[in-house]
Structures are given as structure tokens and as C-alpha cells.
Design a protein around this motif. Structure first.
Motif, PDB file in Angstrom:
ATOM      1  N   LEU A   1       0.820  -1.292   0.252  1.00 21.68           N
ATOM      2  CA  LEU A   1      -0.116   0.047   0.004  1.00 21.68           C
ATOM      3  C   LEU A   1       0.856   1.300  -0.100  1.00 21.68           C
ATOM      4  N   ALA A   2       1.917   1.198   0.830  1.00 22.11           N
ATOM      5  CA  ALA A   2       2.680   2.365   1.090  1.00 22.11           C
ATOM      6  C   ALA A   2       3.494   2.514  -0.483  1.00 22.11           C
ATOM      7  N   LEU A   3       4.088   1.528  -0.944  1.00 28.28           N
ATOM      8  CA  LEU A   3       4.748   1.790  -2.473  1.00 28.28           C
ATOM      9  C   LEU A   3       3.937   2.132  -3.493  1.00 28.28           C
ATOM     10  N   SER A   4       2.782   1.526  -3.560  1.00 22.72           N
ATOM     11  CA  SER A   4       1.888   1.955  -4.433  1.00 22.72           C
ATOM     12  C   SER A   4       1.460   3.336  -4.519  1.00 22.72           C
ATOM     13  N   ARG A   5       1.398   4.057  -3.572  1.00 19.58           N
ATOM     14  CA  ARG A   5       1.173   5.539  -3.529  1.00 19.58           C
ATOM     15  C   ARG A   5       2.466   6.398  -3.967  1.00 19.58           C
ATOM     16  N   LEU A   6       3.692   5.671  -4.310  1.00 17.85           N
ATOM     17  CA  LEU A   6       4.775   6.457  -4.832  1.00 17.85           C
ATOM     18  C   LEU A   6       4.716   6.544  -6.285  1.00 17.85           C
ATOM     19  N   PRO A   7       5.077   7.865  -6.874  1.00 11.82           N
ATOM     20  CA  PRO A   7       4.972   7.969  -8.179  1.00 11.82           C
ATOM     21  C   PRO A   7       5.858   7.219  -8.967  1.00 11.82           C
ATOM     22  N   GLU A   8       5.459   6.942 -10.304  1.00 15.36           N
ATOM     23  CA  GLU A   8       6.132   5.894 -11.245  1.00 15.36           C
ATOM     24  C   GLU A   8       7.574   6.697 -11.355  1.00 15.36           C
ATOM     25  N   VAL A   9       8.607   5.899 -11.413  1.00 21.69           N
ATOM     26  CA  VAL A   9       9.756   6.467 -11.912  1.00 21.69           C
ATOM     27  C   VAL A   9      10.152   5.901 -13.300  1.00 21.69           C
ATOM     28  N   SER A  10      10.025   6.703 -14.260  1.00 23.46           N
ATOM     29  CA  SER A  10      10.372   6.077 -15.571  1.00 23.46           C
ATOM     30  C   SER A  10      12.060   6.232 -15.799  1.00 23.46           C
ATOM     31  N   PRO A  11      12.630   5.082 -16.402  1.00 25.76           N
ATOM     32  CA  PRO A  11      13.940   5.313 -16.924  1.00 25.76           C
ATOM     33  C   PRO A  11      14.245   6.379 -17.757  1.00 25.76           C
ATOM     34  N   LYS A  12      15.686   7.085 -17.846  1.00 25.23           N
ATOM     35  CA  LYS A  12      15.757   8.319 -18.550  1.00 25.23           C
ATOM     36  C   LYS A  12      16.103   7.277 -20.068  1.00 25.23           C
ATOM     37  N   LYS A  13      15.479   8.261 -21.157  1.00 27.92           N
ATOM     38  CA  LYS A  13      15.608   7.692 -22.448  1.00 27.92           C
ATOM     39  C   LYS A  13      16.866   8.457 -23.088  1.00 27.92           C
ATOM     40  N   LYS A  14      17.492   7.509 -23.711  1.00 27.04           N
ATOM     41  CA  LYS A  14      18.674   7.883 -24.432  1.00 27.04           C
ATOM     42  C   LYS A  14      18.336   8.790 -25.712  1.00 27.04           C
ATOM     43  N   LEU A  15      18.697   9.857 -25.816  1.00 27.74           N
ATOM     44  CA  LEU A  15      18.611  10.679 -27.115  1.00 27.74           C
ATOM     45  C   LEU A  15      19.230  10.023 -28.256  1.00 27.74           C
TER      46      LEU A  15
END
Length: 133
Positions: free
Chosen positions: A118-132
């Protein structure tokens, strides 16, 4: 059981999640055992494994048919085990090889696993950095 449910958590979230879940649930199990089982000190790993049960089921309850079926199968097992632990705790528990089984610790570990999800589901999603390009 540690391998079975730990593997599910690892496949869904990675090895770090298994360690975090195990440690947090072990602490929750020990705290529950101490406060709700007449000051008993929990030394086993079973409370942490019960937490992994709960986390594995909650991770499988994502909305795809396959994950839903897996979650229901695992959930049925976990619910059966939790109800058995409640009955055993109410009956005063049992001793195996001279050691008292920590039924309250099992329930505390499972509860801590649910609270962790429950606590972790409230954290925002962190997406991996996209390479340009």
C-alpha cells in the motif's frame, strides 16, 4: 515457500524488492509477536515469508487475465493459510520440537507485507531516462 514467493516478487519487482520486503515483513512480524503474543520474541523467518505471500498475491492482482488468475490461485492459498494462523493463534498455538510456533508473527508479517505494498503503490512511477538519438 521463501523461494516460491520470493521468486514471484523478484520477477515482478527485482531482487532489491525481495530483500526490502523480507526485512520489513520480518520486523513487522517481530513487533507483532512482541506486542500481541505476551512479549514473545520471534526468531524465525516464517513471519517474513508470510509477508512475501501477501506481497506476491498483491503484485499479481494487476489487471490482465493471466495475472488475475495467478492472483486468485495464490490468493486462495494465502487466505487459507491466514485463516489457519488466526485459528491457531486463538487456540494458543502449538509447539514443534519444543519451540512455540509464532502464529501472531506470521499474521504480523503478512500484515506488514500488505502495508508495504500500500505504501509503495502511492509512490509516483519513476521511468528510466530515455537516451537521445
Amino acid at each position: 515457500m521463501l523461494y516460491t514467493f520470493g521468486k514471484i516478487v523478484e520477477e515482478e519487482e527485482g531482487a532489491g524488492a525481495v530483500w526490502l520486503t523480507y526485512i520489513v515483513c520480518a520486523l513487522g512480524a517481530s513487533i507483532a509477536s512482541f506486542f500481541f503474543d505476551q512479549g514473545a520474541v520471534s526468531l524465525g523467518a516464517s513471519g517474513a515469508v508470510f509477508g512475501l505471500f501477501a506481497v506476491a498475491v498483491l503484485l499479481k492482482l494487476k489487471f490482465s487475465f493471466q495475472k488475475l488468475v495467478e492472483g486468485l490461485v495464490l490468493g486462495q492459498f494465502v487466505v487459507k493459510q491466514v485463516l489457519q494462523e488466526v485459528k491457531s493463534a486463538q487456540a494458543g498455538g502449538l509447539a514443534i520440537a519444543g519451540a512455540k510456533v509464532g502464529h501472531v508473527a506470521h499474521l504480523g508479517g503478512a500484515l506488514m507485507g500488505v502495508l508495504l505494498i500500500l505504501a509503495l503503490s502511492r509512490l509516483p512511477e519513476v521511468s528510466p531516462k530515455k537516451k537521445l538519438p
